[in-house]
Design a protein around this motif. Structure first.
Motif, PDB file in Angstrom:
ATOM      1  N   THR A  57       0.786  -1.196   0.039  1.00 45.88           N
ATOM      2  CA  THR A  57       0.037  -0.058   0.097  1.00 45.88           C
ATOM      3  C   THR A  57       0.911   1.269  -0.137  1.00 45.88           C
ATOM      4  O   THR A  57       0.729   1.915  -0.777  1.00 45.88           O
ATOM      5  CB  THR A  57      -0.796  -0.099   1.115  1.00 45.88           C
ATOM      6  N   LYS A  58       2.111   1.233   0.724  1.00 46.16           N
ATOM      7  CA  LYS A  58       2.877   2.468   1.001  1.00 46.16           C
ATOM      8  C   LYS A  58       3.542   2.672  -0.349  1.00 46.16           C
ATOM      9  O   LYS A  58       3.451   3.739  -0.932  1.00 46.16           O
ATOM     10  CB  LYS A  58       3.970   2.101   2.134  1.00 46.16           C
ATOM     11  N   SER A  59       4.051   1.562  -1.123  1.00 41.65           N
ATOM     12  CA  SER A  59       4.557   1.670  -2.373  1.00 41.65           C
ATOM     13  C   SER A  59       3.695   2.178  -3.403  1.00 41.65           C
ATOM     14  O   SER A  59       4.008   3.090  -4.293  1.00 41.65           O
ATOM     15  CB  SER A  59       5.225   0.320  -2.567  1.00 41.65           C
ATOM     16  N   VAL A  60       2.551   1.879  -3.608  1.00 45.14           N
ATOM     17  CA  VAL A  60       1.777   2.355  -4.401  1.00 45.14           C
ATOM     18  C   VAL A  60       1.230   3.600  -4.234  1.00 45.14           C
ATOM     19  O   VAL A  60       1.194   4.446  -5.237  1.00 45.14           O
ATOM     20  CB  VAL A  60       0.328   1.393  -4.449  1.00 45.14           C
ATOM     21  N   ARG A  61       1.196   4.233  -3.041  1.00 46.57           N
ATOM     22  CA  ARG A  61       0.807   5.433  -2.786  1.00 46.57           C
ATOM     23  C   ARG A  61       1.819   6.461  -3.020  1.00 46.57           C
ATOM     24  O   ARG A  61       1.468   7.594  -3.107  1.00 46.57           O
ATOM     25  CB  ARG A  61      -0.185   5.490  -1.524  1.00 46.57           C
ATOM     26  N   GLN A  62       3.084   6.104  -2.750  1.00 38.13           N
ATOM     27  CA  GLN A  62       4.029   6.932  -2.901  1.00 38.13           C
ATOM     28  C   GLN A  62       4.476   7.043  -4.439  1.00 38.13           C
ATOM     29  O   GLN A  62       5.214   7.669  -4.798  1.00 38.13           O
ATOM     30  CB  GLN A  62       5.254   6.653  -1.981  1.00 38.13           C
ATOM     31  N   GLY A  63       4.231   6.111  -5.267  1.00 39.88           N
ATOM     32  CA  GLY A  63       4.595   5.746  -6.543  1.00 39.88           C
ATOM     33  C   GLY A  63       3.810   6.490  -7.496  1.00 39.88           C
ATOM     34  O   GLY A  63       3.065   7.388  -7.103  1.00 39.88           O
ATOM     35  N   SER A  64       4.075   6.227  -8.953  1.00 37.79           N
ATOM     36  CA  SER A  64       3.400   6.946  -9.951  1.00 37.79           C
ATOM     37  C   SER A  64       1.832   6.373 -10.208  1.00 37.79           C
ATOM     38  O   SER A  64       1.698   5.261  -9.628  1.00 37.79           O
ATOM     39  CB  SER A  64       4.005   6.950 -11.253  1.00 37.79           C
ATOM     40  N   SER A  65       1.284   6.896 -11.211  1.00 39.09           N
ATOM     41  CA  SER A  65      -0.160   6.362 -11.352  1.00 39.09           C
ATOM     42  C   SER A  65       0.113   5.204 -12.393  1.00 39.09           C
ATOM     43  O   SER A  65       1.103   4.941 -12.931  1.00 39.09           O
ATOM     44  CB  SER A  65      -1.263   7.382 -12.039  1.00 39.09           C
ATOM     45  N   LYS A  75      -7.035 -14.347  -0.343  1.00 40.52           N
ATOM     46  CA  LYS A  75      -6.454 -14.098   0.936  1.00 40.52           C
ATOM     47  C   LYS A  75      -5.558 -12.959   0.890  1.00 40.52           C
ATOM     48  O   LYS A  75      -5.085 -12.184   1.879  1.00 40.52           O
ATOM     49  CB  LYS A  75      -5.745 -15.363   1.423  1.00 40.52           C
ATOM     50  N   SER A  76      -4.902 -12.933  -0.348  1.00 39.86           N
ATOM     51  CA  SER A  76      -3.860 -11.835  -0.556  1.00 39.86           C
ATOM     52  C   SER A  76      -4.631 -10.445  -0.538  1.00 39.86           C
ATOM     53  O   SER A  76      -3.918  -9.315  -0.247  1.00 39.86           O
ATOM     54  CB  SER A  76      -3.144 -11.903  -1.662  1.00 39.86           C
ATOM     55  N   LEU A  77      -5.948 -10.266  -0.661  1.00 44.24           N
ATOM     56  CA  LEU A  77      -6.762  -9.145  -0.612  1.00 44.24           C
ATOM     57  C   LEU A  77      -7.038  -8.715   0.787  1.00 44.24           C
ATOM     58  O   LEU A  77      -7.147  -7.616   0.795  1.00 44.24           O
ATOM     59  CB  LEU A  77      -7.828  -9.255  -1.650  1.00 44.24           C
ATOM     60  N   GLU A  78      -7.094  -9.861   1.676  1.00 46.22           N
ATOM     61  CA  GLU A  78      -7.767  -9.423   2.872  1.00 46.22           C
ATOM     62  C   GLU A  78      -6.994  -8.277   3.388  1.00 46.22           C
ATOM     63  O   GLU A  78      -7.884  -7.407   4.246  1.00 46.22           O
ATOM     64  CB  GLU A  78      -7.776 -10.398   3.765  1.00 46.22           C
ATOM     65  N   TYR A  79      -5.853  -8.121   3.526  1.00 47.41           N
ATOM     66  CA  TYR A  79      -5.073  -7.094   4.366  1.00 47.41           C
ATOM     67  C   TYR A  79      -4.634  -5.608   3.408  1.00 47.41           C
ATOM     68  O   TYR A  79      -3.977  -5.106   3.647  1.00 47.41           O
ATOM     69  CB  TYR A  79      -3.695  -7.617   4.924  1.00 47.41           C
ATOM     70  N   LEU A  80      -5.441  -5.651   2.396  1.00 45.82           N
ATOM     71  CA  LEU A  80      -5.318  -4.475   1.431  1.00 45.82           C
ATOM     72  C   LEU A  80      -6.473  -3.580   1.797  1.00 45.82           C
ATOM     73  O   LEU A  80      -7.529  -4.004   2.064  1.00 45.82           O
ATOM     74  CB  LEU A  80      -5.323  -4.857  -0.151  1.00 45.82           C
ATOM     75  N   PRO A  81      -6.192  -2.230   2.072  1.00 45.73           N
ATOM     76  CA  PRO A  81      -7.373  -1.505   2.346  1.00 45.73           C
ATOM     77  C   PRO A  81      -8.224  -1.226   1.131  1.00 45.73           C
ATOM     78  O   PRO A  81      -7.845  -1.176  -0.054  1.00 45.73           O
ATOM     79  CB  PRO A  81      -6.722   0.026   2.752  1.00 45.73           C
ATOM     80  N   SER A  82      -9.552  -1.075   1.366  1.00 54.02           N
ATOM     81  CA  SER A  82     -10.602  -0.948   0.527  1.00 54.02           C
ATOM     82  C   SER A  82     -10.303   0.417  -0.516  1.00 54.02           C
ATOM     83  O   SER A  82     -10.615   0.359  -1.761  1.00 54.02           O
ATOM     84  CB  SER A  82     -12.005  -0.601   0.975  1.00 54.02           C
ATOM     85  N   SER A  83      -9.886   1.358   0.215  1.00 53.28           N
ATOM     86  CA  SER A  83      -9.448   2.527  -0.792  1.00 53.28           C
ATOM     87  C   SER A  83      -8.318   2.541  -1.688  1.00 53.28           C
ATOM     88  O   SER A  83      -7.933   3.371  -2.420  1.00 53.28           O
ATOM     89  CB  SER A  83      -8.966   3.804   0.354  1.00 53.28           C
ATOM     90  N   LEU A  84      -7.723   1.411  -1.720  1.00 52.73           N
ATOM     91  CA  LEU A  84      -6.445   1.166  -2.562  1.00 52.73           C
ATOM     92  C   LEU A  84      -6.809   1.260  -3.847  1.00 52.73           C
ATOM     93  O   LEU A  84      -5.948   1.425  -4.910  1.00 52.73           O
ATOM     94  CB  LEU A  84      -5.597  -0.026  -2.103  1.00 52.73           C
ATOM     95  N   LYS A  85      -8.265   0.930  -4.366  1.00 55.58           N
ATOM     96  CA  LYS A  85      -8.573   0.860  -5.508  1.00 55.58           C
ATOM     97  C   LYS A  85      -8.558   2.158  -6.233  1.00 55.58           C
ATOM     98  O   LYS A  85      -8.632   2.243  -7.441  1.00 55.58           O
ATOM     99  CB  LYS A  85     -10.186   0.446  -5.741  1.00 55.58           C
ATOM    100  N   GLN A  86      -8.452   3.168  -5.468  1.00 49.76           N
ATOM    101  CA  GLN A  86      -8.434   4.546  -5.955  1.00 49.76           C
ATOM    102  C   GLN A  86      -6.998   5.018  -6.550  1.00 49.76           C
ATOM    103  O   GLN A  86      -6.840   5.926  -7.460  1.00 49.76           O
ATOM    104  CB  GLN A  86      -8.785   5.569  -4.987  1.00 49.76           C
ATOM    105  N   SER A  87      -6.009   4.182  -6.359  1.00 51.15           N
ATOM    106  CA  SER A  87      -4.758   4.373  -6.539  1.00 51.15           C
ATOM    107  C   SER A  87      -4.233   3.337  -7.282  1.00 51.15           C
ATOM    108  O   SER A  87      -3.121   3.720  -7.997  1.00 51.15           O
ATOM    109  CB  SER A  87      -3.670   4.474  -5.201  1.00 51.15           C
ATOM    110  N   ALA A  88      -4.886   2.492  -7.636  1.00 48.84           N
ATOM    111  CA  ALA A  88      -4.232   1.003  -8.548  1.00 48.84           C
ATOM    112  C   ALA A  88      -5.354   0.156  -8.991  1.00 48.84           C
ATOM    113  O   ALA A  88      -6.543   0.141  -8.262  1.00 48.84           O
ATOM    114  CB  ALA A  88      -3.327   0.309  -7.662  1.00 48.84           C
ATOM    115  N   ARG A  89      -5.138  -0.362 -10.198  1.00 46.84           N
ATOM    116  CA  ARG A  89      -6.209  -1.477 -10.566  1.00 46.84           C
ATOM    117  C   ARG A  89      -5.825  -2.932  -9.822  1.00 46.84           C
ATOM    118  O   ARG A  89      -4.743  -3.142  -9.819  1.00 46.84           O
ATOM    119  CB  ARG A  89      -6.123  -1.494 -12.030  1.00 46.84           C
ATOM    120  N   ILE A  90      -6.898  -3.371  -9.153  1.00 46.12           N
ATOM    121  CA  ILE A  90      -6.533  -4.559  -8.265  1.00 46.12           C
ATOM    122  C   ILE A  90      -7.257  -5.877  -9.171  1.00 46.12           C
ATOM    123  O   ILE A  90      -8.474  -5.721  -9.151  1.00 46.12           O
ATOM    124  CB  ILE A  90      -7.196  -4.569  -7.063  1.00 46.12           C
ATOM    125  N   LEU A  91      -6.489  -6.790  -9.439  1.00 43.59           N
ATOM    126  CA  LEU A  91      -6.923  -8.062 -10.120  1.00 43.59           C
ATOM    127  C   LEU A  91      -6.788  -9.257  -9.166  1.00 43.59           C
ATOM    128  O   LEU A  91      -5.589  -9.384  -8.233  1.00 43.59           O
ATOM    129  CB  LEU A  91      -6.070  -8.217 -11.336  1.00 43.59           C
TER     130      LEU A  91
END
Length: 352
Positions: A57-65, A75-91
């Protein structure tokens, strides 16, 4: 995921992999040789998953778009914040046995909550997509992403010679490569052999792999008087596995459902196809996307001794038909399932 990361790197994508530390193994040399960055996390599962989520999460938010996050499981999704979809496309990738019909309410809620964080859920077969649809907040978020394989290496001369010494020119050779467990269908093949041997006196069935069902199968071989026709190799190297596939006339793995355990796809069918070997697979599960019935092999009712026996008989009775299926299987895997082609299917979902 290694093949995915490597192929994307060769396409000039910047790839970062967040992986577990392997207990008791040094990964430093491996990690340094890869064309992508690897960040490893140790500790108990909940701890390392949380740390991976925070670091990512820190890497995505500090990086480029334009970032894309590819999760190997829900299970890898569970610990990602729901708001991260605003900063990256999640598959998120999905596999067959992760979504049992009888999930507890607690597990179902966990999966549904995790999937809500993803833009797309990519199932490894149509069967898997059908299983997971009820877990999706929006069915249109689900799609099929058929997997790819790395081209198996041609076997060494030594491995090929070793196989020749074992089979001693006996044919046809049937092969199963898998963990030895009930759902893989070894027992159905064994029950079919006595009748098949009447027409193919040199028939040899090679069971490659290890697992908890081997003692039962060994007893069945003895009960059916098949000791001269069945070989258990145990676990083998990739080189030996490829040597066996190079000598096989037919790959047989008529998988069936055992409880919630079912074949979500079956990469081994593609590996056999790479060597021009057609497959017999079960109708149950996702094997129908790996083996095209009547085109690259046959599908059968894998719960029926009679159906398995008839399918093998039909494939062995007509050499031209079997060889045509094998050639079609090889053409299909080379054109559609090697990673340079398969990665195009994944990249498509980076943008839609």
């Amino acid at each position: 995921m290694h093949a995915v990361a490597t192929t994307l790197s060769h396409r000039h994508y910047t790839v970062k992999v967040y992986a577990d530390t392997l207990r008791g193994q040094s990964t430093q040399a491996f990690d340094q040789q890869q064309p992508y960055q690897i960040y490893r996390f140790g500790g108990l599962k909940p701890v390392r998953r949380r740390w991976k989520g925070l670091r990512l999460t820190k890497s995505v938010r500090q990086g480029s778009s334009g970032n894309v996050i590819l999760c190997d499981t829900w299970k890898s999704l569970e610990y990602l914040p729901s708001s991260l979809k605003q900063s990256a496309r999640i598959l998120c990738l999905a596999h067959g046995m992760e979504f049992p019909d009888n999930s507890t309410p607690q597990k179902r809620k966990r999966i549904e909550k995790a999937f809500a964080k993803a833009d797309r859920i990519l199932a490894n077969s149509r069967y898997t997509l059908d299983r997971l649809t009820s877990y999706l907040p929006d069915p249109e978020r689900g799609d099929v992403l058929l997997p790819g394989i790395t081209p198996p290496a041609l076997p060494s001369a030594a491995a090929t010679q070793q196989v020749h010494e074992v089979i001693k020119d006996r044919h046809p050779v049937l092969a199963t490569i898998s963990r030895i467990e009930p759902r893989k269908g070894h027992d159905k093949v064994l029950h079919a052999l006595p009748a098949l041997i009447n027409d193919h006196t040199e028939l040899t069935y090679v069971i490659i792999g290890s697992g908890p069902d081997k003692p039962r199968l060994a007893n069945l071989v003895e009960e059916l008087g098949l000791e001269k026709h069945v070989i258990f190799t145990g676990a083998v190297s990739d080189d030996e596995k490829n040597a066996w596939l190079g000598q096989a006339d037919l790959f047989v793995m008529p998988s069936r459902a055992e409880g919630n355990s079912v074949e979500g796809f079956g990469l081994v069918y593609l590996e056999a196809a790479f060597f021009g070997v057609p497959s017999l697979a079960g109708e149950i599960g996702g094997a129908g996307d790996a083996v095209l019935h009547g085109k690259t092999g046959l599908l059968c009712d894998s719960t029926s001794d009679t159906a398995v026996k008839k399918a093998i008989h039909d494939l062995l009775a007509d050499d031209s038909f079997r060889q045509a299926l094998g050639q079609a299987a090889k053409t299909r895997v080379e054109s559609d399932f090697l990673w340079p082609k398969a990665i195009d299917r994944l990249i498509h979902f980076f943008h839609c």
